[in-house]
Design a protein around this motif. Structure first.
Motif, PDB file in Angstrom:
ATOM      1  N   ALA A 391     -17.273-103.042  14.815  1.00 28.58           N
ATOM      2  CA  ALA A 391     -16.514-103.151  13.568  1.00 28.58           C
ATOM      3  C   ALA A 391     -17.302-102.562  12.415  1.00 28.58           C
ATOM      4  O   ALA A 391     -18.537-102.528  12.435  1.00 28.58           O
ATOM      5  N   THR A 392     -16.571-102.092  11.418  1.00 28.48           N
ATOM      6  CA  THR A 392     -17.165-101.693  10.149  1.00 28.48           C
ATOM      7  C   THR A 392     -16.175-102.019   9.049  1.00 28.48           C
ATOM      8  O   THR A 392     -14.962-102.126   9.310  1.00 28.48           O
ATOM      9  N   VAL A 393     -16.660-102.233   7.846  1.00 30.39           N
ATOM     10  CA  VAL A 393     -15.773-102.526   6.724  1.00 30.39           C
ATOM     11  C   VAL A 393     -16.076-101.571   5.575  1.00 30.39           C
ATOM     12  O   VAL A 393     -17.207-101.133   5.400  1.00 30.39           O
ATOM     13  N   LEU A 394     -15.038-101.255   4.807  1.00 34.18           N
ATOM     14  CA  LEU A 394     -15.153-100.399   3.632  1.00 34.18           C
ATOM     15  C   LEU A 394     -14.662-101.150   2.409  1.00 34.18           C
ATOM     16  O   LEU A 394     -13.669-101.890   2.491  1.00 34.18           O
ATOM     17  N   PRO A 447     -15.367 -93.634  14.644  1.00 35.76           N
ATOM     18  CA  PRO A 447     -15.825 -92.240  14.628  1.00 35.76           C
ATOM     19  C   PRO A 447     -17.321 -92.133  14.344  1.00 35.76           C
ATOM     20  O   PRO A 447     -17.841 -92.827  13.474  1.00 35.76           O
ATOM     21  N   LEU A 448     -17.997 -91.270  15.079  1.00 32.61           N
ATOM     22  CA  LEU A 448     -19.429 -91.061  14.905  1.00 32.61           C
ATOM     23  C   LEU A 448     -19.692 -89.605  14.534  1.00 32.61           C
ATOM     24  O   LEU A 448     -18.940 -88.701  14.911  1.00 32.61           O
ATOM     25  N   ASN A 449     -20.782 -89.383  13.791  1.00 29.28           N
ATOM     26  CA  ASN A 449     -21.156 -88.013  13.444  1.00 29.28           C
ATOM     27  C   ASN A 449     -22.091 -87.440  14.490  1.00 29.28           C
ATOM     28  O   ASN A 449     -22.368 -88.074  15.523  1.00 29.28           O
ATOM     29  N   ALA A 450     -22.625 -86.263  14.215  1.00 30.20           N
ATOM     30  CA  ALA A 450     -23.443 -85.567  15.211  1.00 30.20           C
ATOM     31  C   ALA A 450     -24.718 -86.325  15.558  1.00 30.20           C
ATOM     32  O   ALA A 450     -25.287 -86.131  16.644  1.00 30.20           O
ATOM     33  N   THR A 451     -25.198 -87.173  14.662  1.00 27.07           N
ATOM     34  CA  THR A 451     -26.423 -87.931  14.932  1.00 27.07           C
ATOM     35  C   THR A 451     -26.146 -89.282  15.585  1.00 27.07           C
ATOM     36  O   THR A 451     -27.067 -90.066  15.788  1.00 27.07           O
ATOM     37  N   GLY A 452     -24.860 -89.539  15.878  1.00 30.80           N
ATOM     38  CA  GLY A 452     -24.511 -90.796  16.529  1.00 30.80           C
ATOM     39  C   GLY A 452     -24.309 -91.955  15.587  1.00 30.80           C
ATOM     40  O   GLY A 452     -24.121 -93.096  16.021  1.00 30.80           O
ATOM     41  N   VAL A 457     -17.150 -90.282   6.308  1.00 28.21           N
ATOM     42  CA  VAL A 457     -16.115 -89.377   5.800  1.00 28.21           C
ATOM     43  C   VAL A 457     -14.846 -89.514   6.630  1.00 28.21           C
ATOM     44  O   VAL A 457     -13.724 -89.599   6.089  1.00 28.21           O
ATOM     45  N   ARG A 458     -15.001 -89.558   7.939  1.00 24.75           N
ATOM     46  CA  ARG A 458     -13.839 -89.685   8.817  1.00 24.75           C
ATOM     47  C   ARG A 458     -13.164 -91.049   8.648  1.00 24.75           C
ATOM     48  O   ARG A 458     -11.934 -91.144   8.673  1.00 24.75           O
ATOM     49  N   ILE A 459     -13.972 -92.088   8.466  1.00 25.96           N
ATOM     50  CA  ILE A 459     -13.412 -93.425   8.250  1.00 25.96           C
ATOM     51  C   ILE A 459     -12.561 -93.448   6.981  1.00 25.96           C
ATOM     52  O   ILE A 459     -11.469 -94.017   6.954  1.00 25.96           O
ATOM     53  N   VAL A 460     -13.060 -92.845   5.918  1.00 20.78           N
ATOM     54  CA  VAL A 460     -12.294 -92.791   4.664  1.00 20.78           C
ATOM     55  C   VAL A 460     -10.995 -92.028   4.873  1.00 20.78           C
ATOM     56  O   VAL A 460      -9.937 -92.413   4.356  1.00 20.78           O
TER      57      VAL A 460
END
Length: 560
Positions: A391-394, A447-452, A457-460
């Motif tokens: 989970a993550t929250v914004l 979603p994860l970026n290239a560094t894992g 940005v994708r979450i937003v």
């Protein structure tokens, strides 16, 4: 000023290092003056001190001693002040737990504080983590003597603990000394005195609660507990009519009130507002802007705000590592003299007028309706729910200064999947209301970026897509006129999406601040006074419109 001896308004002096002794001095000077009021209930200084002595005697019978911590879960009424003063009289420290907090959160506070005992109002449930004693049991001497370790949990100069959100998923207990409040109380620019009548409206869990209660009482003034919450223009007017002339408001609440009902502040002589701008020339507290190495930044550059002075908190209870990280002694004084400072995590820079301008945080901590919230605590609560994977929250609005709430994203590791309602309920079961996400969005994977790492940005982008889709889905596709049309229009503006006539606006993300705004806007648009309490009670556009229809009907009958 030096605080070893404080000069009172009657010319006498008192020990200026402890709140309880300053209040005692006022009781000796003004025994019959009103100290605390709630509705028709009052306590004079004599009565307040007598009540506190009974509490101190009861705690001593239990085995509580100086340096112990006493948890208190009692409604915000005059009796609460007597209990807290009794704790301080014994040389102990208190932590107050709001009645509305979930029992699981109350237990975390009690355990985190290493409380010797938890005092509760009569009839309230037991709080796990420490022996629970009712006020009647305490005062009547029927509660059993405490057993277990008796080593003091903190230093006697500590007055209270307030718990702030923790990034590890556990709240952090801040050790606040007597001097932290006394320094504010004796700031000559604030002008506290025997004529001060302070509104008590902050949550009892906040540091602002201590300011509202003790700053008037150490001067012989009066504390008036708010007749209702949330604090609205009408609540302020009622309080002023009862003699209130001083108050503290969070920035968001002040902004809403001044926009919707600026006349509400007429009669208020001292208004303190928590804000984003500070003027160092108007503060006694030393302030520095530091880089990551603890050195002052160059002129015009942004740095972390560090504050010093004798009122700085003593650290975090039971958390030596975090205390060492946030409370540091650095060579910031004249000629490199050591200064003990607190690293706030706030980033700021001086503008051209010499003000400190807030520029964000160096961590994820945010404030929602004046409450410090660490997203990590919310994420821990969500991932603790069986069936949730990650989970993550914004904060929302994203990248805004005034945060209105949180949106959660989560993945599932079970079938059937965990629902949004279950996620929000899991957070509400263990954390205060400000921590509960406005909505929860299930994803196949975060979603994860290239560094894992999490791709913010994708979450937003996902949040924006979800908000747009929800706006289309939640409207009922019909045009409404009259009172219902007015209510729906205002709801759409404030929540940034349409709702059906029977939708619960609070489930859709409205807060108490939204309720204040909505009541004011509808009142102006219709000419009918809509109390905030009606919005909080009715909750749906149809229900609020029905209130307006009933008011119109009553006016028609009077005109007939």
């Amino acid at each position: 000023m030096g605080f070893e001896s404080a000069t009172l308004h009657n010319g006498a002096s008192a020990d200026g290092t402890r709140i309880d002794r300053l209040v005692d001095a006022q009781a000796a000077a003004r025994p019959t003056a009103v100290a605390v009021r709630w509705r028709d209930e009052e306590l004079s200084y004599d009565e307040l001190v007598a009540q506190s002595r009974r509490v101190a005697e009861g705690l001593a019978r239990l085995g509580v001693t100086a340096g112990d911590i006493v948890a208190v879960r009692v409604p915000p009424r005059p009796r609460l002040v007597g209990v807290l003063l009794g704790v301080l009289r014994l040389g102990a420290a208190y932590t107050v737990i709001p009645m509305e907090w979930p029992l699981a959160r109350a237990e975390e506070v009690v355990r985190g504080a290493a409380a010797r005992v938890c005092l509760v109002a009569d009839g309230e449930e037991e709080v796990p983590g420490a022996p629970t004693v009712s006020l009647t049991g305490l005062l009547c001497g029927t509660a059993p003597v405490l057993s277990g370790p008796t080593a003091p949990a903190t230093a006697p100069e500590v007055a209270c603990l307030f718990f702030t959100s923790g990034s590890t998923g556990k709240p952090k207990g801040v050790l606040s000394p007597h001097l932290g409040t006394i320094r504010i109380a004796f700031d000559p620019r604030l002008g506290f005195g025997p004529e001060t009548v302070m509104l008590q409206a902050a949550s009892v869990a906040w540091d602002a609660f201590a300011l509202e209660v003790w700053t008037p009482l150490v001067h012989g003034g009066t504390v008036v507990f708010a007749p209702a919450t949330p604090v609205t223009g009408e609540v302020i007017r009622h309080a002023v009519a009862q003699g209130v002339n001083a108050m503290f408001l969070t920035t968001s609440l002040f902004n809403v009130t001044i926009d919707d009902d600026p006349g509400a502040f007429e009669g208020v002589e001292l208004l303190m507002v928590g804000g984003e701008r500070l003027s160092p020339k108007h503060m006694d507290t030393p302030v520095w802007l530091l880089d990551a190495s603890g050195h002052p930044v160059p002129a015009g550059a942004a740095g972390e705000v560090a504050i010093g002075g004798p009122g700085v908190a003593l650290g975090y209870t039971g958390n030596e590592a975090e205390t060492a990280r946030k409370f540091r002694t650095l060579p910031l004084g004249p000629d490199g003299a050591p200064e003990r400072v607190y690293l706030t995590g706030d980033l700021a820079a001086y503008d051209d007028t010499g003000n400190l301008v807030f520029q964000g945080r160096n961590d994820r901590q945010i404030k929602i309706r004046g409450v410090r919230v660490e997203p990590g605590e919310v994420e821990a609560a969500i991932t603790g729910l069986s069936g949730v994977g990650s989970a993550t929250v914004l904060p929302v609005p994203v990248d805004a200064t005034n945060i209105e709430g949180l949106v959660a994203f989560y993945t599932c590791a079970s079938t059937p999947p965990v629902t949004e309602e279950e996620v929000r309920a899991a957070v509400a079961a263990v954390l205060p209301s400000a921590f509960v996400p406005k909505s929860a969005i299930r994803l196949p994977a975060l979603p994860l970026n290239a560094t894992g790492k999490l791709d913010r940005v994708r979450i937003v982008e996902l949040l924006s897509s979800h908000t747009a889709a929800q706006a289309v889905a939640t409207g009922d596709g019909e045009q409404h006129d009259g009172n219902l049309g007015v209510v729906l229009d205002q709801v759409r503006v404030l929540l940034n999406r349409p709702l059906t006539v029977q939708a619960d606006i609070f489930d859709a993300g409205a807060t108490s601040i939204t309720a204040i705004q909505l009541a004011g806007r509808i009142s102006r648009a219709t000419g009918v006074t809509v109390p905030v309490s009606a919005v909080l009670r009715l909750r749906t556009p149809a229900g609020i419109a029905g209130f307006l229809d009933d008011a119109d009907s009553d006016d028609d009958e009077l005109a007939a």
